[in-house]
Write a protein that holds these residues in place. Structure first.
Motif, PDB file in Angstrom:
ATOM      1  N   PRO A  49       0.821  -1.218   0.000  1.00 26.97           N
ATOM      2  CA  PRO A  49       0.000   0.000   0.000  1.00 26.97           C
ATOM      3  C   PRO A  49       0.858   1.273   0.000  1.00 26.97           C
ATOM      4  N   PHE A  50       0.358   2.296  -0.669  1.00 29.11           N
ATOM      5  CA  PHE A  50       1.074   3.562  -0.757  1.00 29.11           C
ATOM      6  C   PHE A  50       1.387   4.121   0.627  1.00 29.11           C
ATOM      7  N   ALA A  51       0.491   3.916   1.576  1.00 24.09           N
ATOM      8  CA  ALA A  51       0.713   4.417   2.945  1.00 24.09           C
ATOM      9  C   ALA A  51       2.000   3.851   3.546  1.00 24.09           C
ATOM     10  N   HIS A  52       2.366   2.635   3.166  1.00 26.21           N
ATOM     11  CA  HIS A  52       3.617   2.055   3.663  1.00 26.21           C
ATOM     12  C   HIS A  52       4.822   2.810   3.114  1.00 26.21           C
ATOM     13  N   GLY A  53       4.749   3.220   1.852  1.00 27.93           N
ATOM     14  CA  GLY A  53       5.817   4.027   1.274  1.00 27.93           C
ATOM     15  C   GLY A  53       5.948   5.365   1.972  1.00 27.93           C
ATOM     16  N   GLU A  54       4.807   5.954   2.313  1.00 25.40           N
ATOM     17  CA  GLU A  54       4.821   7.224   3.057  1.00 25.40           C
ATOM     18  C   GLU A  54       5.485   7.048   4.423  1.00 25.40           C
ATOM     19  N   LYS A  55       5.112   5.990   5.121  1.00 24.94           N
ATOM     20  CA  LYS A  55       5.679   5.727   6.454  1.00 24.94           C
ATOM     21  C   LYS A  55       7.175   5.456   6.364  1.00 24.94           C
ATOM     22  N   LEU A  56       7.584   4.696   5.353  1.00 29.19           N
ATOM     23  CA  LEU A  56       9.010   4.408   5.176  1.00 29.19           C
ATOM     24  C   LEU A  56       9.782   5.690   4.923  1.00 29.19           C
ATOM     25  N   ALA A  57       9.317   6.506   4.009  1.00 31.47           N
ATOM     26  CA  ALA A  57      10.003   7.763   3.699  1.00 31.47           C
ATOM     27  C   ALA A  57      10.134   8.628   4.940  1.00 31.47           C
ATOM     28  N   GLN A  58       9.066   8.727   5.716  1.00 28.68           N
ATOM     29  CA  GLN A  58       9.100   9.529   6.932  1.00 28.68           C
ATOM     30  C   GLN A  58      10.070   8.927   7.949  1.00 28.68           C
ATOM     31  N   ALA A  59      10.056   7.612   8.105  1.00 24.64           N
ATOM     32  CA  ALA A  59      10.897   6.949   9.107  1.00 24.64           C
ATOM     33  C   ALA A  59      12.382   7.104   8.825  1.00 24.64           C
ATOM     34  N   ILE A  60      12.746   7.093   7.544  1.00 26.44           N
ATOM     35  CA  ILE A  60      14.177   7.185   7.213  1.00 26.44           C
ATOM     36  C   ILE A  60      14.595   8.588   6.793  1.00 26.44           C
ATOM     37  N   GLY A  61      13.659   9.531   6.841  1.00 24.77           N
ATOM     38  CA  GLY A  61      13.990  10.908   6.478  1.00 24.77           C
ATOM     39  C   GLY A  61      14.246  11.091   4.993  1.00 24.77           C
ATOM     40  N   ALA A  62      13.521  10.328   4.182  1.00 29.25           N
ATOM     41  CA  ALA A  62      13.705  10.391   2.733  1.00 29.25           C
ATOM     42  C   ALA A  62      12.597  11.219   2.093  1.00 29.25           C
ATOM     43  N   ASP A  63      12.879  11.706   0.907  1.00 26.57           N
ATOM     44  CA  ASP A  63      11.843  12.344   0.106  1.00 26.57           C
ATOM     45  C   ASP A  63      10.947  11.248  -0.457  1.00 26.57           C
ATOM     46  N   LEU A  64       9.691  11.539  -0.658  1.00 29.06           N
ATOM     47  CA  LEU A  64       8.760  10.599  -1.259  1.00 29.06           C
ATOM     48  C   LEU A  64       8.469  11.058  -2.676  1.00 29.06           C
ATOM     49  N   ILE A  65       8.752  10.204  -3.628  1.00 28.71           N
ATOM     50  CA  ILE A  65       8.405  10.475  -5.027  1.00 28.71           C
ATOM     51  C   ILE A  65       7.118   9.704  -5.295  1.00 28.71           C
ATOM     52  N   LYS A  66       6.034  10.439  -5.367  1.00 30.04           N
ATOM     53  CA  LYS A  66       4.701   9.845  -5.525  1.00 30.04           C
ATOM     54  C   LYS A  66       4.370   9.724  -7.014  1.00 30.04           C
ATOM     55  N   LEU A  67       4.011   8.513  -7.411  1.00 31.98           N
ATOM     56  CA  LEU A  67       3.599   8.256  -8.790  1.00 31.98           C
ATOM     57  C   LEU A  67       2.120   7.903  -8.806  1.00 31.98           C
ATOM     58  N   ASP A  68       1.406   8.382  -9.790  1.00 42.09           N
ATOM     59  CA  ASP A  68      -0.017   8.076  -9.900  1.00 42.09           C
ATOM     60  C   ASP A  68      -0.263   6.681 -10.451  1.00 42.09           C
ATOM     61  N   LYS A  69       0.677   6.188 -11.256  1.00 40.84           N
ATOM     62  CA  LYS A  69       0.498   4.845 -11.810  1.00 40.84           C
ATOM     63  C   LYS A  69       1.843   4.146 -11.898  1.00 40.84           C
ATOM     64  N   GLY A  70       1.775   2.850 -12.053  1.00 37.87           N
ATOM     65  CA  GLY A  70       2.993   2.056 -12.167  1.00 37.87           C
ATOM     66  C   GLY A  70       2.912   0.769 -11.383  1.00 37.87           C
ATOM     67  N   GLY A  71       1.913   0.681 -10.504  1.00 40.90           N
ATOM     68  CA  GLY A  71       1.749  -0.541  -9.734  1.00 40.90           C
ATOM     69  C   GLY A  71       2.940  -0.824  -8.838  1.00 40.90           C
ATOM     70  N   HIS A  72       3.248  -2.111  -8.688  1.00 41.83           N
ATOM     71  CA  HIS A  72       4.332  -2.520  -7.797  1.00 41.83           C
ATOM     72  C   HIS A  72       5.700  -2.404  -8.476  1.00 41.83           C
ATOM     73  N   ALA A  73       5.734  -2.271  -9.777  1.00 40.87           N
ATOM     74  CA  ALA A  73       6.996  -2.146 -10.514  1.00 40.87           C
ATOM     75  C   ALA A  73       6.932  -0.924 -11.420  1.00 40.87           C
ATOM     76  N   PRO A  74       6.987   0.280 -10.827  1.00 33.24           N
ATOM     77  CA  PRO A  74       6.768   1.499 -11.608  1.00 33.24           C
ATOM     78  C   PRO A  74       7.938   1.885 -12.511  1.00 33.24           C
ATOM     79  N   PHE A  75       9.034   1.170 -12.425  1.00 40.84           N
ATOM     80  CA  PHE A  75      10.217   1.576 -13.175  1.00 40.84           C
ATOM     81  C   PHE A  75      10.042   1.465 -14.684  1.00 40.84           C
ATOM     82  N   LYS A  76       9.005   0.757 -15.116  1.00 45.79           N
ATOM     83  CA  LYS A  76       8.740   0.631 -16.551  1.00 45.79           C
ATOM     84  C   LYS A  76       8.021   1.864 -17.105  1.00 45.79           C
ATOM     85  N   GLU A  77       7.497   2.682 -16.211  1.00 50.75           N
ATOM     86  CA  GLU A  77       6.734   3.861 -16.618  1.00 50.75           C
ATOM     87  C   GLU A  77       7.668   5.038 -16.911  1.00 50.75           C
TER      88      GLU A  77
END
Length: 92
Positions: A49-77
């Motif tokens: 879930p996207f919320a997990h990415g948000e929590k991870l970014a906050q926990a490690i002090g990282a920037d969050l790059i939010k993508l609207d699409k791409g699913g679990h493997a967004p690197f193809k987009e």
């Protein structure tokens, strides 16, 4: 190929990584190197879930790059590639 006098460094790194795998998430975050990082996460990811990415970014002090699409493997987009390039341009 890195052969030569770095074997002890490789062993030390491997030992540290193994210790981190056994530690709780909070402990892992405390031992992470302090550097600029980004978490790339798509809002349509049905595996993590996207919320997990948000929590991870906050926990490690990282920037969050939010993508609207791409699913679990967004690197193809193309949008993911552009987003990462933009983040790198701003941080290098």
């Amino acid at each position: 190929d890195r052969r030569g006098g770095d074997d002890w460094q490789d062993a030390a790194l491997a030992g540290t990584l193994l210790e981190m795998l056994a530690a709780s998430f909070t402990e892992k975050v405390k031992t992470m190197p302090k550097m600029e990082m980004a978490v790339l996460h798509a809002t349509d990811d049905v595996v993590v879930p996207f919320a997990h990415g948000e929590k991870l970014a906050q926990a490690i002090g990282a920037d969050l790059i939010k993508l609207d699409k791409g699913g679990h493997a967004p690197f193809k987009e193309a949008s993911a590639v552009d987003a990462v390039k933009g983040w790198l341009h701003d941080h290098l």
